[in-house]
Scaffold this motif. Structure first.
Motif, PDB file in Angstrom:
ATOM      1  N   ILE A 180      39.851  27.945  30.989  1.00  0.00           N
ATOM      2  CA  ILE A 180      39.183  27.669  32.276  1.00  0.00           C
ATOM      3  C   ILE A 180      39.606  28.984  33.275  1.00  0.00           C
ATOM      4  CG2 ILE A 180      39.409  26.079  34.160  1.00  0.00           C
ATOM      5  CD1 ILE A 180      39.707  23.904  32.036  1.00  0.00           C
ATOM      6  N   LEU A 181      40.917  29.104  33.381  1.00  0.00           N
ATOM      7  CA  LEU A 181      41.193  29.861  34.432  1.00  0.00           C
ATOM      8  C   LEU A 181      40.804  31.463  34.206  1.00  0.00           C
ATOM      9  CD1 LEU A 181      45.259  29.399  34.426  1.00  0.00           C
ATOM     10  CD2 LEU A 181      43.383  28.550  36.140  1.00  0.00           C
ATOM     11  N   ARG A 182      40.553  31.955  32.708  1.00  0.00           N
ATOM     12  CA  ARG A 182      39.943  33.021  32.456  1.00  0.00           C
ATOM     13  C   ARG A 182      38.638  33.001  32.939  1.00  0.00           C
ATOM     14  NH1 ARG A 182      44.184  34.044  32.451  1.00  0.00           N
ATOM     15  NH2 ARG A 182      45.559  34.807  30.990  1.00  0.00           N
ATOM     16  N   LYS A 183      37.539  31.867  32.766  1.00  0.00           N
ATOM     17  CA  LYS A 183      36.262  32.034  33.151  1.00  0.00           C
ATOM     18  C   LYS A 183      36.154  32.202  34.545  1.00  0.00           C
ATOM     19  CE  LYS A 183      32.261  28.940  32.738  1.00  0.00           C
ATOM     20  NZ  LYS A 183      31.834  27.445  32.249  1.00  0.00           N
ATOM     21  N   ALA A 184      37.177  31.250  35.367  1.00  0.00           N
ATOM     22  CA  ALA A 184      37.046  31.473  36.705  1.00  0.00           C
ATOM     23  C   ALA A 184      37.431  32.785  37.241  1.00  0.00           C
ATOM     24  CB  ALA A 184      38.059  30.430  37.415  1.00  0.00           C
ATOM     25  N   GLU A 185      38.390  33.684  36.774  1.00  0.00           N
ATOM     26  CA  GLU A 185      38.510  35.087  37.024  1.00  0.00           C
ATOM     27  C   GLU A 185      37.320  35.790  36.774  1.00  0.00           C
ATOM     28  OE1 GLU A 185      41.776  36.174  34.733  1.00  0.00           O
ATOM     29  OE2 GLU A 185      43.535  34.944  35.861  1.00  0.00           O
ATOM     30  N   GLU A 195      34.101  34.799  36.660  1.00  0.00           N
ATOM     31  CA  GLU A 195      33.191  34.460  37.717  1.00  0.00           C
ATOM     32  C   GLU A 195      33.498  35.025  39.117  1.00  0.00           C
ATOM     33  OE1 GLU A 195      30.202  32.916  37.385  1.00  0.00           O
ATOM     34  OE2 GLU A 195      30.454  32.796  35.225  1.00  0.00           O
ATOM     35  N   GLU A 196      34.677  35.180  39.524  1.00  0.00           N
ATOM     36  CA  GLU A 196      35.312  35.733  40.778  1.00  0.00           C
ATOM     37  C   GLU A 196      34.914  37.261  40.862  1.00  0.00           C
ATOM     38  OE1 GLU A 196      39.198  36.144  43.621  1.00  0.00           O
ATOM     39  OE2 GLU A 196      38.983  34.796  41.775  1.00  0.00           O
ATOM     40  N   GLU A 197      35.225  37.793  39.658  1.00  0.00           N
ATOM     41  CA  GLU A 197      34.921  39.263  39.707  1.00  0.00           C
ATOM     42  C   GLU A 197      33.705  39.734  39.883  1.00  0.00           C
ATOM     43  OE1 GLU A 197      36.020  43.006  36.524  1.00  0.00           O
ATOM     44  OE2 GLU A 197      36.865  41.001  36.268  1.00  0.00           O
ATOM     45  N   LYS A 198      32.681  38.715  38.965  1.00  0.00           N
ATOM     46  CA  LYS A 198      31.334  39.330  39.138  1.00  0.00           C
ATOM     47  C   LYS A 198      30.460  39.096  40.546  1.00  0.00           C
ATOM     48  CE  LYS A 198      26.963  37.431  37.197  1.00  0.00           C
ATOM     49  NZ  LYS A 198      26.483  36.559  36.075  1.00  0.00           N
ATOM     50  N   ARG A 199      31.219  37.975  41.154  1.00  0.00           N
ATOM     51  CA  ARG A 199      30.967  37.667  42.398  1.00  0.00           C
ATOM     52  C   ARG A 199      31.078  38.867  43.539  1.00  0.00           C
ATOM     53  NH1 ARG A 199      32.263  32.529  41.674  1.00  0.00           N
ATOM     54  NH2 ARG A 199      34.170  32.670  42.752  1.00  0.00           N
ATOM     55  N   SER A 212      46.939  37.509  37.946  1.00  0.00           N
ATOM     56  CA  SER A 212      45.703  37.967  38.075  1.00  0.00           C
ATOM     57  C   SER A 212      45.360  38.525  39.471  1.00  0.00           C
ATOM     58  CB  SER A 212      44.714  36.514  37.959  1.00  0.00           C
ATOM     59  OG  SER A 212      43.404  36.939  38.241  1.00  0.00           O
ATOM     60  N   ALA A 213      45.895  38.205  40.737  1.00  0.00           N
ATOM     61  CA  ALA A 213      45.606  38.760  41.885  1.00  0.00           C
ATOM     62  C   ALA A 213      46.208  40.140  41.988  1.00  0.00           C
ATOM     63  CB  ALA A 213      46.312  37.970  43.044  1.00  0.00           C
ATOM     64  N   LEU A 214      47.437  40.413  41.157  1.00  0.00           N
ATOM     65  CA  LEU A 214      47.767  41.752  41.091  1.00  0.00           C
ATOM     66  C   LEU A 214      47.103  42.595  40.468  1.00  0.00           C
ATOM     67  CD1 LEU A 214      51.662  40.966  40.909  1.00  0.00           C
ATOM     68  CD2 LEU A 214      50.590  41.980  42.679  1.00  0.00           C
ATOM     69  N   VAL A 215      46.501  42.439  39.238  1.00  0.00           N
ATOM     70  CA  VAL A 215      45.676  43.158  38.459  1.00  0.00           C
ATOM     71  C   VAL A 215      44.341  43.342  38.634  1.00  0.00           C
ATOM     72  CG1 VAL A 215      47.492  42.890  36.398  1.00  0.00           C
ATOM     73  CG2 VAL A 215      45.551  41.520  36.495  1.00  0.00           C
ATOM     74  N   ASN A 216      43.811  42.374  39.282  1.00  0.00           N
ATOM     75  CA  ASN A 216      42.283  42.176  39.598  1.00  0.00           C
ATOM     76  C   ASN A 216      42.083  42.934  40.726  1.00  0.00           C
ATOM     77  OD1 ASN A 216      39.728  41.620  40.053  1.00  0.00           O
ATOM     78  ND2 ASN A 216      39.734  39.394  40.063  1.00  0.00           N
ATOM     79  N   PHE A 230      40.044  40.812  43.706  1.00  0.00           N
ATOM     80  CA  PHE A 230      40.638  39.768  43.979  1.00  0.00           C
ATOM     81  C   PHE A 230      40.789  39.850  45.760  1.00  0.00           C
ATOM     82  CE2 PHE A 230      43.993  36.606  45.431  1.00  0.00           C
ATOM     83  CZ  PHE A 230      43.765  35.977  44.712  1.00  0.00           C
ATOM     84  N   GLY A 231      40.345  38.617  46.167  1.00  0.00           N
ATOM     85  CA  GLY A 231      40.254  38.551  47.801  1.00  0.00           C
ATOM     86  C   GLY A 231      39.005  39.341  48.415  1.00  0.00           C
ATOM     87  N   VAL A 232      38.108  39.833  47.833  1.00  0.00           N
ATOM     88  CA  VAL A 232      37.140  40.623  48.610  1.00  0.00           C
ATOM     89  C   VAL A 232      36.298  39.674  49.151  1.00  0.00           C
ATOM     90  CG1 VAL A 232      35.362  42.112  48.066  1.00  0.00           C
ATOM     91  CG2 VAL A 232      37.401  42.694  46.663  1.00  0.00           C
ATOM     92  N   LEU A 233      35.901  38.602  48.394  1.00  0.00           N
ATOM     93  CA  LEU A 233      35.065  37.606  48.969  1.00  0.00           C
ATOM     94  C   LEU A 233      35.669  37.100  50.228  1.00  0.00           C
ATOM     95  CD1 LEU A 233      33.750  35.969  45.773  1.00  0.00           C
ATOM     96  CD2 LEU A 233      32.392  37.547  47.168  1.00  0.00           C
TER      97      LEU A 233
END
Length: 414
Positions: A237-242, A244-248, A404-408, A411-414
């Motif tokens: 579930i967490l990987r899927k949410a990550e 989706e967030e990266e895609k947005r 995830s916040a460190l390596v993505n 993250f936080g762009v939206l």
């Protein structure tokens, strides 16, 4: 009101009689007992008839057998507790009444038994009290019967106490039918038989204990398997949410780049760029992914943690180094607790510490720690995590979100 039970002042267990209290004292070393007006609970299983003296016993019985129906017979079995211990063979509570209506206990004496049988039993190694008790209570007229009674009652607490009977009672037996050698052989045979019976009972109990250990082991394996399955689902579930967030985030960056490009063409006086052909709509989400589900307990806080971290980054969007240091510091705090949950120094943070304020407090990290179970004290000076509230699964979830916040990069762009 007369007491209905005896309550241990140390462990609060309730006992029906003085004998039970003595046995409890021998097993636990507790010696503080007092009368209680509350009767001992008596829940009887409607299926198998097993009595349970506490709610815990009934719950364990239900777990082991599946029986759920119990009848409360506490009122039926409740009796005033008797604090005096009557001697064996003595008069009952009512005693004997004389002509004037007053109770007068009879005189107690040692019962008369067959002297020859008594001497033979003493010659076989039995004590005088044990031999006298066996001849009196068994009513045997031979050595074999007396020895049989001793073997059957050798576990009695009062086996070596001299019996006492009211004056005038008679006892005794006729002459022995066995020679001393035969009596000794018979006694040895009875002892051997009793020993074998005891060994068989021990083997049976050991088998029962082994079955219980196997059952508990299987239950623990099943619980571990279910926990591992839930953990794998949570990670998916967490990987899927990550993703989706990266895609947005990528889509938002693309739109921003197109807007900047159009603005530059407008400033240069160039005509607007020809619109690109409409791209095909994204593939629909498979039906199985649309299915609703009940999230696991840690996953219910994962979104809150992700939102908190995203808020920290957006509130300090021009301070990437400070945000990264705050995330790394939070990860260090949580990692120390997971590795050493019993160390209080890892579960207690001084809020006024300048280093903590610079790296975490001023960046909004206190809210994230509170989501992990940390709480402020009444004075607002410390942030602490109680040992019994340490949830390793929740802390691992928090660590995964920080990582995830460190390596993505999005993250936080939206």
């Amino acid at each position: 009101m007369a007491g209905l039970s005896l309550q241990c002042g140390d462990c609060k267990v309730q006992l029906r009689t003085v004998e039970e209290a003595q046995e409890h004292a021998e097993l636990t070393g507790h010696a503080n007992f007092e009368e209680s007006t509350e009767p001992v609970l008596n829940l009887v299983c409607s299926t198998c008839g097993k009595p349970c003296r506490t709610k815990t016993e009934s719950d364990l019985h239900t777990k082991r057998t599946g029986h759920t129906e119990f009848v409360d017979k506490t009122a039926e079995t409740a009796k005033p507790v008797v604090l005096e211990i009557k001697p064996d063979g003595g008069a009952g509570p009512s005693g004997s009444s004389s002509g004037d209506g007053s109770a007068k206990p009879p005189d107690l004496v040692v019962p008369e038994v067959n002297k020859e049988l008594l001497a033979e039993l003493e010659g076989m190694g039995f004590s005088t009290a044990r031999a006298t008790r066996s001849l009196h209570f068994s009513g045997a007229d031979n050595i074999e019967g007396a020895v049989t009674w001793i073997v059957e009652h050798e576990g009695d607490d009062n086996i070596d106490e001299m019996p006492m009977v009211p004056a005038g009672a008679t006892g005794g037996a006729v002459a022995s039918m066995l020679t001393p050698e035969e009596a000794k052989a018979k006694a040895q045979e009875l002892r051997e038989r009793a020993r074998k019976k005891k060994d068989e009972e021990e083997k049976r109990m050991e088998k029962e204990r082994e079955k219980e250990r196997i059952r508990i082991g299987r239950e623990m394996q099943e619980a571990r398997r279910i926990e591992e399955d839930n953990e794998r689902k949570r990670i998916m579930i967490l990987r899927k949410a990550e993703k989706e967030e990266e895609k947005r985030a990528r889509e938002k960056i693309r739109l921003k780049l197109e807007e900047d490009k159009a603005e530059r063409r407008r400033k240069l006086g160039l005509p607007p760029e020809e619109p690109q052909p409409a791209t095909s709509a994204p593939a629909p989400i498979p039906k199985e992914e649309k299915k609703s589900f009940v999230p696991l307990r840690p996953a219910s806080k994962a979104e809150q943690m992700r939102t908190c971290l995203r808020g920290m980054k957006q509130a300090h969007k021009d301070e990437d180094d400070k945000v990264k240091k705050a995330f790394q510091t939070l990860l260090t705090y949580l990692g120390n607790v997971v590795r050493s949950p019993d160390e209080e120094k890892f579960r207690k943070i001084r809020l006024t510490n300048p280093t903590f304020q610079e790296r975490v407090g001023n960046m909004g990290g206190v809210s994230f720690l509170e989501l992990c179970g940390f709480e402020k004290d009444t004075a607002g000076e410390f942030l602490s995590l109680a040992r019994e509230k340490v949830d390793v699964m929740l802390l691992n979830t928090a660590g995964a979100e920080i990582n995830s916040a460190l390596v993505n990069p999005f993250f936080g762009v939206l």
